[in-house]
Write an enzyme that holds these catalytic residues in place. Structure first.
Site, mmCIF file in Angstrom:
data_model
loop_
_atom_site.group_PDB
_atom_site.id
_atom_site.type_symbol
_atom_site.label_atom_id
_atom_site.label_comp_id
_atom_site.label_asym_id
_atom_site.label_seq_id
_atom_site.Cartn_x
_atom_site.Cartn_y
_atom_site.Cartn_z
ATOM 1 N N ASP A 44 80.848 11.803 22.849
ATOM 2 C CA ASP A 44 79.840 12.032 22.430
ATOM 3 C C ASP A 44 79.793 11.824 24.396
ATOM 4 O O ASP A 44 80.531 11.101 24.543
ATOM 5 C CB ASP A 44 78.116 11.832 22.327
ATOM 6 N N LYS A 45 79.153 12.621 25.526
ATOM 7 C CA LYS A 45 79.103 11.642 26.799
ATOM 8 C C LYS A 45 78.491 10.082 27.166
ATOM 9 O O LYS A 45 79.083 10.124 27.890
ATOM 10 C CB LYS A 45 77.994 13.177 27.753
#
Length: 344
Positions: free
Chosen positions: A149-150
């Site tokens: 995830d970012k």
């Protein structure tokens, strides 16, 4: 529609079908070329008119191959990727002709997409790797076989060529059940799971939002098997009733679903510190922490999750490679502050 084939841009390879040659053309080529090209890539080349047999261009992948036939394969040079390379610093742990292993920082999106067409890990890799990217699916681009995830930091491996991409992708699809693939994460969660070691087996699916996930009944149409193994490593802020305010937990994945650790830990009542999607209801718990932990946690605006360990089989050598990355500074500062609550 398949793009027209340009002979001038091609590298030619000649083959002669042996006495045991049989079956579909695409299947025989995939076996004969020993993994140099995927079957889907070979089919695309056939449809483009890039393969001739006995001087005649063939366009059907299902055409039967016959012993003694002479094949000429004209493989186009890999096309430039649509995303452009950008000079973004990378923390590289290992690199060779087949792959690159790096530590992704929190805040960096892995792949270009809506709202993030530039400034991604892919843009950085295109710039960093340059001509060492030999083409994946006919395009000179990095092969993303898993994502973070970012706002999750940690170790990632990226393929540089088609053979490595398929080999690594198969390992991640197998989730280490029959090979050396190993992934482990460190997470700081609210409270402490009742069992210090356990397994969360709860299917995941969409939560009515394109990006979010939730636990679903296994019979739901979009339910996907999801299994997370966890172990409590440290406990912070011990309470008279034997509970604690927060814990450092190690998580190992048996499957790799979107947001899996975040949703699973929230499902058992212990969401990750800072998680804006699955831990928002726990934000006020920071008020129970003493300073400086209280302020640090309130100012921590991402999920406290770090992919610290990754091991896999090298696609070419067969060697098992093992990589670890220490906690990033922002998570370590939080943990240091939490440890002082117990006099450490």
């Amino acid at each position: 529609m398949t793009a027209p084939f340009k002979q001038a841009d091609a590298v030619r390879k000649e083959l002669i079908a042996g006495d045991d040659a049989e079956g579909r053309l695409d299947a025989w080529l995939a076996l004969t070329l020993e993994g140099d090209l995927s079957r889907s890539r070979i089919k695309a080349l056939i449809e483009q008119g890039a393969i001739s047999i006995n001087g005649q261009v063939v366009h059907e992948a299902k055409r039967k191959i016959r012993p003694g036939e002479h094949l000429l394969i004209a493989m186009p040079e890999p096309e430039d990727p649509e995303p452009k390379g950008e000079d973004i610093p990378l923390d590289v742990l290992y690199e060779d002709d087949d792959l690159i292993v790096l530590v992704k920082p929190a805040g960096l999106v892995v792949h270009p997409g809506a709202g993030n067409w530039t400034g991604t890990l892919v843009n950085a890799l295109i710039h960093h790797c340059g001509d060492s990217l030999s083409g994946i699916g006919g395009v000179r681009r990095p092969g993303i076989v898993h994502r973070l995830d970012k706002e999750t930091s940690g170790v990632m491996v990226v393929a540089k060529n088609d053979l490595s991409h398929r080999h690594l992708a198969a390992q991640f699809a197998d989730h280490g059940r029959s090979g050396p693939l190993e992934r482990a994460y460190q997470a700081v969660v609210w409270g402490r799971p009742q069992s210090l070691r356990g397994t969360i087996d709860a299917a995941l699916g969409r939560a009515g939002d394109r990006t979010k996930r939730t636990v679903k009944h296994e019979d739901s149409d979009d339910a996907r098997e999801a299994i997370t193994h966890y172990e409590v490593v440290e406990r912070y802020g011990q309470q008279p009733d034997a509970s604690c305010l927060a814990s450092l937990v190690e998580c190992r994945l048996e499957t790799g679903r979107t947001h899996q650790i975040r949703v699973h830990m929230a499902h058992i009542g212990h969401p990750l510190l800072g998680d804006p999607d699955y831990g928002a209801a726990f934000k006020t718990k920071a008020n129970r922490l003493p300073e400086p932990a209280k302020t640090l946690v309130k100012d921590f605006h991402r999920q406290a999750l770090h992919a610290y360990l990754l091991a896999f089989e090298h696609p070419s050598t067969g060697e098992t490679l093992h990589f670890e990355a220490p906690l990033p500074e922002d998570m370590q500062v939080i943990i240091d502050a939490l440890q002082t609550m117990d006099g450490n």
